[in-house]
Enzyme design. Structure first.
Site, PDB file in Angstrom:
ATOM      1  N   ALA A  32      48.846  43.947  50.494  1.00  0.00           N
ATOM      2  CA  ALA A  32      47.527  44.137  51.114  1.00  0.00           C
ATOM      3  C   ALA A  32      46.514  43.323  50.308  1.00  0.00           C
ATOM      4  CB  ALA A  32      47.138  45.608  51.209  1.00  0.00           C
ATOM      5  N   LEU A  33      46.830  42.049  50.175  1.00  0.00           N
ATOM      6  CA  LEU A  33      46.120  41.190  49.217  1.00  0.00           C
ATOM      7  C   LEU A  33      44.688  40.871  49.642  1.00  0.00           C
ATOM      8  CD1 LEU A  33      48.952  38.681  48.247  1.00  0.00           C
ATOM      9  CD2 LEU A  33      48.388  40.897  47.227  1.00  0.00           C
ATOM     10  N   HIS A  37      43.228  39.563  44.140  1.00  0.00           N
ATOM     11  CA  HIS A  37      44.624  39.233  43.825  1.00  0.00           C
ATOM     12  C   HIS A  37      44.803  37.718  43.695  1.00  0.00           C
ATOM     13  CE1 HIS A  37      45.387  43.195  46.016  1.00  0.00           C
ATOM     14  NE2 HIS A  37      45.918  43.399  44.833  1.00  0.00           N
ATOM     15  N   GLY A 149      44.560  42.664  36.443  1.00  0.00           N
ATOM     16  CA  GLY A 149      43.128  42.726  36.664  1.00  0.00           C
ATOM     17  C   GLY A 149      42.413  43.740  35.769  1.00  0.00           C
ATOM     18  N   LYS A 151      40.008  45.284  36.822  1.00  0.00           N
ATOM     19  CA  LYS A 151      39.677  46.349  37.775  1.00  0.00           C
ATOM     20  C   LYS A 151      40.439  47.652  37.447  1.00  0.00           C
ATOM     21  CE  LYS A 151      39.354  48.255  42.091  1.00  0.00           C
ATOM     22  NZ  LYS A 151      40.623  48.888  42.229  1.00  0.00           N
ATOM     23  N   GLN A 155      45.204  50.850  33.330  1.00  0.00           N
ATOM     24  CA  GLN A 155      46.536  50.267  33.569  1.00  0.00           C
ATOM     25  C   GLN A 155      46.758  49.081  32.636  1.00  0.00           C
ATOM     26  OE1 GLN A 155      48.239  49.569  37.628  1.00  0.00           O
ATOM     27  NE2 GLN A 155      47.569  47.497  37.297  1.00  0.00           N
TER      28      GLN A 155
HETATM   29  P1  AMP Z   1      47.353  46.308  43.175  1.00  0.00           P
HETATM   30  O1  AMP Z   1      48.030  45.519  44.235  1.00  0.00           O
HETATM   31  O2  AMP Z   1      46.110  46.986  43.651  1.00  0.00           O
HETATM   32  O3  AMP Z   1      48.285  47.208  42.421  1.00  0.00           O
HETATM   33  O4  AMP Z   1      46.826  45.255  42.118  1.00  0.00           O
HETATM   34  C1  AMP Z   1      47.637  44.239  41.618  1.00  0.00           C
HETATM   35  C2  AMP Z   1      46.911  43.526  40.521  1.00  0.00           C
HETATM   36  O5  AMP Z   1      45.697  42.977  41.040  1.00  0.00           O
HETATM   37  C3  AMP Z   1      46.513  44.448  39.366  1.00  0.00           C
HETATM   38  O6  AMP Z   1      46.688  43.755  38.139  1.00  0.00           O
HETATM   39  C4  AMP Z   1      45.060  44.708  39.647  1.00  0.00           C
HETATM   40  O7  AMP Z   1      44.315  45.039  38.494  1.00  0.00           O
HETATM   41  C5  AMP Z   1      44.618  43.376  40.228  1.00  0.00           C
HETATM   42  N1  AMP Z   1      43.394  43.543  41.018  1.00  0.00           N
HETATM   43  C6  AMP Z   1      43.198  44.416  42.029  1.00  0.00           C
HETATM   44  N2  AMP Z   1      41.938  44.327  42.489  1.00  0.00           N
HETATM   45  C7  AMP Z   1      41.318  43.373  41.744  1.00  0.00           C
HETATM   46  C8  AMP Z   1      39.997  42.822  41.722  1.00  0.00           C
HETATM   47  N3  AMP Z   1      39.053  43.237  42.547  1.00  0.00           N
HETATM   48  N4  AMP Z   1      39.736  41.863  40.808  1.00  0.00           N
HETATM   49  C9  AMP Z   1      40.685  41.437  39.936  1.00  0.00           C
HETATM   50  N5  AMP Z   1      41.950  41.919  39.912  1.00  0.00           N
HETATM   51  C10 AMP Z   1      42.263  42.871  40.793  1.00  0.00           C
END
Ligand code: AMP
Length: 287
Positions: A32-33, A37, A149, A151, A155
């Site tokens: 769900a990029l 991402h 991230g 964010k 984690q």
């Molecule tokens: P997720 O798919 O939400 O588990 O995130 C995958 C990676 O993308 C993780 O390392 C998150 O911290 C990073 N990420 C998610 N949202 C953002 C954002 N808005 N800015 C930067 N990195 C992000």
């Protein structure tokens, strides 16, 4: 762009890149990029010859089965987006590929106290599941650099701790949070907000900025309480607003004694749980 579904195909390809002396950057995602991402891929591409993105919605890190069920899945759009920024390799494994029967994937690592506060307190077991899948993916991909991230600040801290404790041969790189133009942190969950909720959601970032402006003016506990009040809008249900030490994630009382201070927040907006954070003061570089 190569898309692999099995560990053996992926490893065969990556071994050939490694044999050429090429470095591998890796960004694990749950799909769900969004543009946040893609920024991970951009950072990786700037530093490595080969960038790998994994898309795997990891069941072991969802403490709430409803959240897992409702987690958005957009595989075709994800592949188009990844291709648009020149990602070389996408790994899209099945649950059986990541957790094959008979493989002992118990993470023999005590994350306490990093996993007991904030997200850990509200999502029991989440970080054990997250660390388990990151360890498994690192074992599979064996990247030179891992991109995650800011964010998901807690984690990031826990993965950094795991890398140090297990002495994993990978460099962890923090990618700054990418925000919408109104300040809302990009998140796969944002698409589940109604238009009214979406309009109200930037209050989360505004509250973090407000807390930053208050750091030298009020006591920490007072800022935290006032921030929670600011977030108490209709349809909002804040879980925590905590100002912590950026290294230990433990609450702080006297800001002058800490080099790195981060405010972290989680709130429900309707049925959607959002998190965000902001460094309020930073005299040290993370790492
Ligand atoms: P997720 O798919 O939400 O588990 O995130 C995958 C990676 O993308 C993780 O390392 C998150 O911290 C990073 N990420 C998610 N949202 C953002 C954002 N808005 N800015 C930067 N990195 C992000």
């Amino acid at each position: 762009m190569f898309v692999f579904k099995t560990v053996s195909e992926l490893q065969q390809y990556l071994n050939s890149r490694r044999a050429n002396g090429e470095q591998i950057g890796f960004a694990p995602t749950m799909g769900a990029l969004h543009l946040g991402h893609l920024d991970l891929m951009r950072h990786s591409k700037a530093q490595n010859a080969c960038t790998v993105c994994s898309i795997f919605v990891n069941p072991t890190q969802f403490n709430d089965p409803k959240d897992l069920e409702k987690y958005p899945r957009t595989p075709e759009k994800d592949l188009t987006m990844l291709e648009s920024v020149g990602t070389e390799v996408v790994f899209m494994p099945s649950v059986e590929e990541i957790y094959p029967p008979g493989l002992d994937l118990t993470l023999k690592l005590d994350l306490n106290p990093l996993d007991q506060v904030m997200e850990g307190a509200f999502r029991p077991g989440h970080f054990q599941g997250m660390a388990q899948v990151v360890k498994r993916l690192l074992d599979i991909v064996q990247p030179d650099r891992l991109y995650m991230g800011q964010k998901d600040f807690q984690q990031f801290s826990i993965v950094g701790y795991m890398i140090r404790q297990l002495q994993l041969p990978v460099e962890l790189v923090m990618v700054p949070t990418v925000r919408e133009s109104d300040g809302l942190a990009m998140s796969s969950r944002n698409v589940r907000l109604s238009s009214t909720q979406r309009q109200a959601a930037p209050i989360i970032y505004q509250t973090l900025e407000w807390a930053k402006s208050q750091l030298d003016l009020r006591a920490i506990a007072e800022i935290e309480t006032a921030a929670l009040q600011r977030l108490s809008l209709p349809d909002f249900r804040p879980e925590y607003f905590q100002i912590v030490d950026g290294k230990t994630l433990q609450p702080i009382i006297n800001p002058t004694k800490h080099d790195w201070i981060v405010a972290c927040v989680a709130t429900w907006v309707g049925e959607v749980r959002l998190i965000d954070n902001l460094a309020l003061a930073q005299k040290t570089i993370p790492g």
